[in-house]
Design a protein around this motif. Sequence first.
Motif, PDB file in Angstrom:
ATOM      1  N   LEU A 120       0.801  -0.969  -0.159  1.00 48.20           N
ATOM      2  CA  LEU A 120       0.118  -0.348  -0.352  1.00 48.20           C
ATOM      3  C   LEU A 120       0.935   1.441   0.138  1.00 48.20           C
ATOM      4  N   ASN A 121       0.284   2.424  -0.999  1.00 46.25           N
ATOM      5  CA  ASN A 121       1.103   3.190  -1.067  1.00 46.25           C
ATOM      6  C   ASN A 121       0.682   4.265   0.431  1.00 46.25           C
ATOM      7  N   ALA A 122       1.975   4.853   1.242  1.00 45.06           N
ATOM      8  CA  ALA A 122       1.896   5.406   2.619  1.00 45.06           C
ATOM      9  C   ALA A 122       1.296   6.930   2.312  1.00 45.06           C
ATOM     10  N   ASP A 123       1.762   7.495   1.246  1.00 41.91           N
ATOM     11  CA  ASP A 123       1.909   8.774   0.896  1.00 41.91           C
ATOM     12  C   ASP A 123       0.919   9.081   0.301  1.00 41.91           C
ATOM     13  N   ASP A 124      -0.673   8.305  -0.134  1.00 46.02           N
ATOM     14  CA  ASP A 124      -2.009   8.554  -0.037  1.00 46.02           C
ATOM     15  C   ASP A 124      -2.450   8.164   0.587  1.00 46.02           C
ATOM     16  N   ALA A 125      -3.874   9.550   0.846  1.00 43.25           N
ATOM     17  CA  ALA A 125      -4.083   9.209   2.531  1.00 43.25           C
ATOM     18  C   ALA A 125      -4.774   8.466   1.924  1.00 43.25           C
ATOM     19  N   LEU A 126      -5.526   8.149   0.775  1.00 41.34           N
ATOM     20  CA  LEU A 126      -7.135   7.535   0.844  1.00 41.34           C
ATOM     21  C   LEU A 126      -6.302   6.205   0.616  1.00 41.34           C
ATOM     22  N   VAL A 127      -5.246   5.308   0.159  1.00 44.47           N
ATOM     23  CA  VAL A 127      -4.480   3.568   0.250  1.00 44.47           C
ATOM     24  C   VAL A 127      -4.327   3.308   1.590  1.00 44.47           C
ATOM     25  N   ALA A 128      -3.409   4.488   2.303  1.00 47.75           N
ATOM     26  CA  ALA A 128      -2.750   3.646   3.774  1.00 47.75           C
ATOM     27  C   ALA A 128      -4.170   2.924   4.555  1.00 47.75           C
ATOM     28  N   PRO A 129      -4.643   4.300   5.105  1.00 48.52           N
ATOM     29  CA  PRO A 129      -6.043   2.808   5.580  1.00 48.52           C
ATOM     30  C   PRO A 129      -6.622   1.801   5.528  1.00 48.52           C
ATOM     31  N   MET A 130      -6.185   1.391   3.476  1.00 45.94           N
ATOM     32  CA  MET A 130      -6.583  -0.445   3.178  1.00 45.94           C
ATOM     33  C   MET A 130      -6.369  -1.185   4.243  1.00 45.94           C
ATOM     34  N   ALA A 131      -5.189  -0.523   4.976  1.00 47.61           N
ATOM     35  CA  ALA A 131      -4.834  -1.382   5.165  1.00 47.61           C
ATOM     36  C   ALA A 131      -5.576  -2.196   6.666  1.00 47.61           C
ATOM     37  N   ALA A 132      -6.476  -1.079   6.857  1.00 44.71           N
ATOM     38  CA  ALA A 132      -7.858  -1.909   7.929  1.00 44.71           C
ATOM     39  C   ALA A 132      -8.220  -2.461   7.243  1.00 44.71           C
ATOM     40  N   ARG A 133      -8.467  -2.790   5.957  1.00 41.82           N
ATOM     41  CA  ARG A 133      -9.437  -3.822   5.325  1.00 41.82           C
ATOM     42  C   ARG A 133      -9.099  -5.555   4.730  1.00 41.82           C
ATOM     43  N   THR A 134      -7.710  -5.967   5.730  1.00 42.42           N
ATOM     44  CA  THR A 134      -7.377  -6.339   4.727  1.00 42.42           C
ATOM     45  C   THR A 134      -6.521  -7.437   6.108  1.00 42.42           C
ATOM     46  N   SER A 135      -6.667  -9.001   5.695  1.00 44.23           N
ATOM     47  CA  SER A 135      -5.954 -10.096   7.311  1.00 44.23           C
ATOM     48  C   SER A 135      -3.803 -10.358   6.816  1.00 44.23           C
ATOM     49  N   ALA A 136      -4.411  -9.797   5.381  1.00 40.47           N
ATOM     50  CA  ALA A 136      -3.057 -10.181   4.981  1.00 40.47           C
ATOM     51  C   ALA A 136      -1.979  -8.828   6.147  1.00 40.47           C
TER      52      ALA A 136
END
Length: 459
Positions: free
Chosen positions: A220-236
């Motif tokens: 995931l792109n840490a610099d993109d405020a709409l991408v980084a939060p996707m971390a919460a949507r995965t168990s990977a």
Amino acid sequence: MQPMSLGTIAEVVDGRLEQVPDADAIVTGPLVVDSRKVTPGALFVAFDGERADGHDYAAGAVAAGAAGVLGSRPCGAPAVLVSDVLAALAKLTRWQTARMRGVTRIGVTGSSGKTSTKDLFAQVLARAGVTHATAGSQNNEIGVPLTVASCPADARFLVLEMGARGIGHLTYLTDMAPLDVAVVLNVGAAHVGEFGSKEDTAKAKGELPASLTAHGLAVLNADDALVAPMAARTSAQVVFFGRCETAQIRATDVSVDEGGRAAFLLTTPAGQARVQLQLLGEHHVSNALAVAAVAHHSGLAPAEIADALSHAVASTGSRMQRHDRPDGVTVIDDAYNANPDSMAAALRALAAMRAGRRTVAVLGEMRELGAGSAGEHRTVGALAAELGTDIVVAVGDGDAAHTAAGARDGGAQTHLVTNRQAAARLLEDLLRPGDLVIVKASLSAGLQALVKDLVAAPT
Ligand SMILES: Nc1ncnc2c1ncn2[C@@H]1O[C@H](COP(=O)(O)OP(=O)(O)OP(=O)(O)O)[C@@H](O)[C@H]1O
Ligand SMILES: [Mg+2]
């Protein structure tokens, strides 16, 4: 493609055999939707499309060597018939991916840069093993099956470009081709007319990491405020790339030379190495980091990753491709695709490359931006002026007027022409030796033909 008999294909897709003299006849692949591209052993997939009905070409495809046809009505050739060809393709793809062994499947999505990054992946991961990647930009419910079916048996990596224009699209793709690695590059305004808002786009792109199991890897792109939060949507497991300090795969010390090529120091948990990209535009730093993240997790050392990135070229056409004319005019072809983010990236690259030259931005219209389209065009024109572009040529009979207005109000010398022929005539008079020209638009604006004219222009 795993060799399959027509009989097995019929079973897998719940189809019936029609005019098949030999149910054991083997399809060795690939899947082909364009009968002109048939090779011996192919499965010709006949769609009843808006412009043409593939069934009309089925007999010709078999005459050219196809082992059979997947279609929805009898067509004078050996066929597996189903009521829904698209659904059958998904079933076939699911069956094939379930039988792959030792292949890491990597899905790449984002608003901009999927194809560029997929091409980088192909060139970098080849250092670690046989890599098969999407051809061109075939990133939808037809392209993914075509790519899976053409994956060689000895592949270690399968890189799938995955596009979405709405909620559920990526889930549809990952259901048929489950991923080990999900890469999300960015969320921007591309196709926002279909998605609704950037937040809706993020929701849709987030389906890629959400599809992973706990054994997967989300990149995931840490610099993109709409991408980084996707971390919460995965168990990977999650790995972040970017320029910010929270990224495990990081670029620092970024510079752009007069050729428009970025260099940076790559940091991974295994160490550091310098990268000198060949691709034009600073935006490719982010794409390169996404690739480096997966390469690192695949066991490549930082020096090897950096070397591969530094040698990688743009392998799919019309994406920031440089043509130097004998008269000293440089034409950068970026006419394949355009959205507000990639327009901005291209204009920045033009500015970085100017080195005292006169810069000319030939900007066609951006499609599918919905209600905000006029404003987005104006912003692009204004940005061109702000970046000091000397001449802006807006091309088109719709929102191009807004691009022109933005550029003119920002103080750039501006021309508005309604079509590419008029643009070609204008540029013939306008261009002089040493000019640096970029041509950028959505594909449907047809400016690839203008690039052809410009590159071939008598000098
Ligand atoms: N990270 C990025 N940020 C902004 N623009 C980018 C980025 N990466 C590539 N671009 C630019 O975006 C444009 C499209 O690139 P590319 O074809 O790789 O994107 P794509 O996501 O595959 O597009 P499509 O949706 O048409 O498949 C090019 O002009 C390219 O230079
Ligand atoms: Mg693409």
